[in-house]
Design an enzyme around this catalytic site. Structure first.
Site, PDB file in Angstrom:
ATOM      1  N   TYR A  54       0.859  -1.203   0.000  1.00  0.00           N
ATOM      2  CA  TYR A  54       0.000   0.000   0.000  1.00  0.00           C
ATOM      3  C   TYR A  54       0.878   1.230   0.000  1.00  0.00           C
ATOM      4  O   TYR A  54       1.827   1.319   0.780  1.00  0.00           O
ATOM      5  CB  TYR A  54      -0.906   0.016   1.246  1.00  0.00           C
ATOM      6  CG  TYR A  54      -2.352  -0.222   0.868  1.00  0.00           C
ATOM      7  CD1 TYR A  54      -2.979   0.612  -0.051  1.00  0.00           C
ATOM      8  CD2 TYR A  54      -3.076  -1.272   1.414  1.00  0.00           C
ATOM      9  CE1 TYR A  54      -4.299   0.394  -0.419  1.00  0.00           C
ATOM     10  CE2 TYR A  54      -4.391  -1.499   1.044  1.00  0.00           C
ATOM     11  CZ  TYR A  54      -5.001  -0.660   0.125  1.00  0.00           C
ATOM     12  OH  TYR A  54      -6.288  -0.870  -0.249  1.00  0.00           O
ATOM     13  N   GLU A  56      -0.433   4.787  -0.487  1.00  0.00           N
ATOM     14  CA  GLU A  56      -1.227   6.019  -0.677  1.00  0.00           C
ATOM     15  C   GLU A  56      -0.328   7.236  -0.456  1.00  0.00           C
ATOM     16  O   GLU A  56       0.450   7.279   0.488  1.00  0.00           O
ATOM     17  CB  GLU A  56      -2.420   6.021   0.275  1.00  0.00           C
ATOM     18  CG  GLU A  56      -3.453   4.996  -0.155  1.00  0.00           C
ATOM     19  CD  GLU A  56      -4.689   4.968   0.712  1.00  0.00           C
ATOM     20  OE1 GLU A  56      -4.883   5.890   1.521  1.00  0.00           O
ATOM     21  OE2 GLU A  56      -5.466   4.021   0.576  1.00  0.00           O
ATOM     22  N   ASP A 200      -6.478  14.276 -24.832  1.00  0.00           N
ATOM     23  CA  ASP A 200      -6.561  12.852 -24.462  1.00  0.00           C
ATOM     24  C   ASP A 200      -5.908  12.082 -25.609  1.00  0.00           C
ATOM     25  O   ASP A 200      -6.538  11.810 -26.640  1.00  0.00           O
ATOM     26  CB  ASP A 200      -8.027  12.449 -24.278  1.00  0.00           C
ATOM     27  CG  ASP A 200      -8.165  10.966 -23.929  1.00  0.00           C
ATOM     28  OD1 ASP A 200      -7.197  10.211 -24.128  1.00  0.00           O
ATOM     29  OD2 ASP A 200      -9.265  10.570 -23.495  1.00  0.00           O
ATOM     30  N   THR A 226      -3.735   6.742 -21.849  1.00  0.00           N
ATOM     31  CA  THR A 226      -3.666   5.383 -21.321  1.00  0.00           C
ATOM     32  C   THR A 226      -2.307   4.815 -21.752  1.00  0.00           C
ATOM     33  O   THR A 226      -1.616   5.395 -22.602  1.00  0.00           O
ATOM     34  CB  THR A 226      -4.794   4.487 -21.867  1.00  0.00           C
ATOM     35  OG1 THR A 226      -4.789   4.563 -23.288  1.00  0.00           O
ATOM     36  CG2 THR A 226      -6.149   4.914 -21.333  1.00  0.00           C
ATOM     37  N   LYS A 229      -2.229   1.122 -25.227  1.00  0.00           N
ATOM     38  CA  LYS A 229      -2.599   1.127 -26.651  1.00  0.00           C
ATOM     39  C   LYS A 229      -1.320   1.199 -27.493  1.00  0.00           C
ATOM     40  O   LYS A 229      -0.542   0.245 -27.464  1.00  0.00           O
ATOM     41  CB  LYS A 229      -3.575   2.280 -26.915  1.00  0.00           C
ATOM     42  CG  LYS A 229      -4.897   2.131 -26.130  1.00  0.00           C
ATOM     43  CD  LYS A 229      -5.896   3.188 -26.498  1.00  0.00           C
ATOM     44  CE  LYS A 229      -7.239   2.969 -25.814  1.00  0.00           C
ATOM     45  NZ  LYS A 229      -7.339   3.631 -24.495  1.00  0.00           N
ATOM     46  N   ARG A 235      -2.061  -1.978 -18.612  1.00  0.00           N
ATOM     47  CA  ARG A 235      -3.235  -1.116 -18.493  1.00  0.00           C
ATOM     48  C   ARG A 235      -2.914  -0.056 -17.451  1.00  0.00           C
ATOM     49  O   ARG A 235      -2.282  -0.329 -16.431  1.00  0.00           O
ATOM     50  CB  ARG A 235      -4.456  -1.929 -18.094  1.00  0.00           C
ATOM     51  CG  ARG A 235      -4.701  -3.068 -19.076  1.00  0.00           C
ATOM     52  CD  ARG A 235      -6.069  -3.633 -18.951  1.00  0.00           C
ATOM     53  NE  ARG A 235      -7.005  -2.871 -19.745  1.00  0.00           N
ATOM     54  CZ  ARG A 235      -7.170  -3.024 -21.062  1.00  0.00           C
ATOM     55  NH1 ARG A 235      -6.483  -3.897 -21.738  1.00  0.00           N
ATOM     56  NH2 ARG A 235      -8.047  -2.283 -21.704  1.00  0.00           N
TER      57      ARG A 235
END
Ligand code: DSN
Length: 443
Positions: A54, A56, A200, A226, A229, A235
């Site tokens: 974790y 954060e 984008d 992203t 692609k 991802r």
């Protein structure tokens, strides 16, 4: 024990399904333009012990102890992103493109008051560009622009709409636009109305970092992409503030970071971050530049061969990695075509075309592109074969007329699906494709 043999031992059902998917990806012509084959190095960073942590917060400012190594991983990813895209600020924590876009809106917009202006989904935009079906069009006001009758961006109309609607963010960058985007012209419009310009670049980022598409960094305030692609990573997503963005709003980077956490996400996926770092290293190599160049060459060659078979390409062709085919001149519905192509081992997606009169689940077109098959080493001569197969499939289903009325359409689809998977001509093409793809290794 290798990761796969451990999985095989614990959960043979899932192991078998993964093996089947591996086989499918190997055997087909994978031509959905937003998909790709990530390298083994990129995939190796996923599912490592980094998954157990974790983290954060951000490097050196975490809410959890034990993050010394993770800090180095994330800092490396940030630095590589900044260098590759030529920007002063990069956030590598967004879990996907949708989260990436939402974070930008959370960073900059007041809910129910400020407005997003994006391209309508029906014309090649994205749900998260302010579509009414998406939270981005419900939590914020939105106004959607459309393409001109020539299926190209109509900058005079966009400018008029921006002046009238006074959006706080203008979004450019699309999922089904086969042409170069004039970021400079967009920036003139955004500057005129005092809006932030969000590019984008999810689809074309791999082309941008290799100079195969003009660079938005000098013109947009924010870039969001992203990573899975044309960048060929895991991802995920990267949100970046450009130098122009920081000039307009010196707190832009901080606002983006706070919008990710605590705004819309908790802990980042650290194995995904590591994998993004690996991808960024690969994307900086001459080999990746050669790959991206070949994508565009392949897309152009495929477009020419398809046109020779009288396929109606939206906008007449392509400048990038994708081709949108309007099948109305062939009298074949896009969904019917996509299913038949899949039976023949050619995977594309049914897609709306500009000014489509058909519903989204049964649109008039298909969208396809060569990023994934280019990863396998296919070049222009192979595109000729691909076009020939696509043409044979469409000829085969020309007599399949999709009824307009809903109940009749559902009946037709049931009947069509019961027949198409047994169609001998399509299965013969599938065999040819399988033999052909066996000569092009997947990473
Ligand atoms: N789903 C992506 C695509 O296929 O273009 C966009 O988010």
């Amino acid at each position: 024990m290798t990761p796969m043999s451990a999985l095989q031992k614990t959960d043979p059902e899932i192991a078998k399904l993964i093996t089947l998917e591996e086989k499918r990806q190997r055997e087909v012509l994978e031509m959905i333009p937003s998909e790709n084959y990530a390298s083994q190095a990129v995939r190796s960073a996923l599912g490592t012990v980094l998954n157990n942590k974790y983290s954060e917060g951000y490097p050196k400012k975490r809410y959890y102890q034990g993050n010394a190594v993770i800090d180095s991983v994330e800092s490396l990813a940030q630095e590589r992103a900044k260098k590759l895209f030529g920007v002063p600020h990069a956030n590598v924590q967004a879990l996907s493109g949708s989260a990436g876009n939402l974070a930008v809106y959370v960073a900059l917009l007041e809910p129910l008051k400020d407005k997003i202006m994006g391209l309508s989904l029906a014309f090649g935009g994205h749900l998260t560009h302010g579509q009414p079906q998406s939270a981005t069009g419900q939590f914020y006001k939105s106004t959607l622009y459309e393409l001109g009758r020539d299926c190209l961006l109509d900058f005079d109309a966009i400018e008029k709409q921006a002046v009238r609607e006074k959006p706080k963010i203008i979004v450019c960058g699309y999922t089904a636009y086969p042409r170069i985007i004039d970021f400079k012209r967009f920036s003139q419009i955004a500057d005129k109305v005092g809006a932030y310009l969000l590019a984008d670049i999810s689809h074309i980022a791999g082309l941008i970092v290799t100079d195969q598409h003009p660079d938005p960094a000098p013109y947009a305030h924010i870039l969001m992409t992203t990573t899975h692609k044309t960048l060929r990573g895991p991802r995920g997503a990267i949100i970046m503030a450009t130098a122009k963005g920081l000039k307009k709003d010196p707190d832009l980077g901080k606002k983006i970071d706070s919008a990710i956490i605590p705004g819309i996400q908790g802990g980042p996926h650290d194995d995904q971050t590591a994998s993004i770092a690996v991808m960024l290293k690969e994307d900086s190599t001459p080999a990746f530049k050669t790959y991206a160049k070949q994508i565009v060459k392949n897309a152009k060659a495929l477009a020419t061969y398809l046109s020779d078979f009288d396929f109606d390409l939206v906008s007449g062709g392509t400048d990038n990695h994708l081709i949108l085919i309007d099948l109305r001149n062939k009298n074949v519905n896009g969904k019917v075509a996509a299913i038949a192509l899949e039976v023949a081992n050619i995977v594309v997606n049914a897609n709306g075309v500009p000014f489509d009169t058909q519903p989204p689940l049964y649109p008039s077109g298909i969208r396809l592109g060569p990023p994934a098959i280019t990863t396998r080493g296919m070049k222009e001569p192979q595109m000729k074969k691909v076009a020939q197969w696509i043409n044979r499939v469409i000829e085969e289903v020309k007599k399949e007329k999709l009824p307009a009325e809903k109940d009749a359409r559902n009946e037709f689809m049931k009947d069509f699906k019961s027949r198409v998977y047994k169609n001998k001509n399509l299965l013969a093409i599938a065999k040819e494709v399988k033999l052909f793809t066996s000569k092009f290794p997947v990473p």
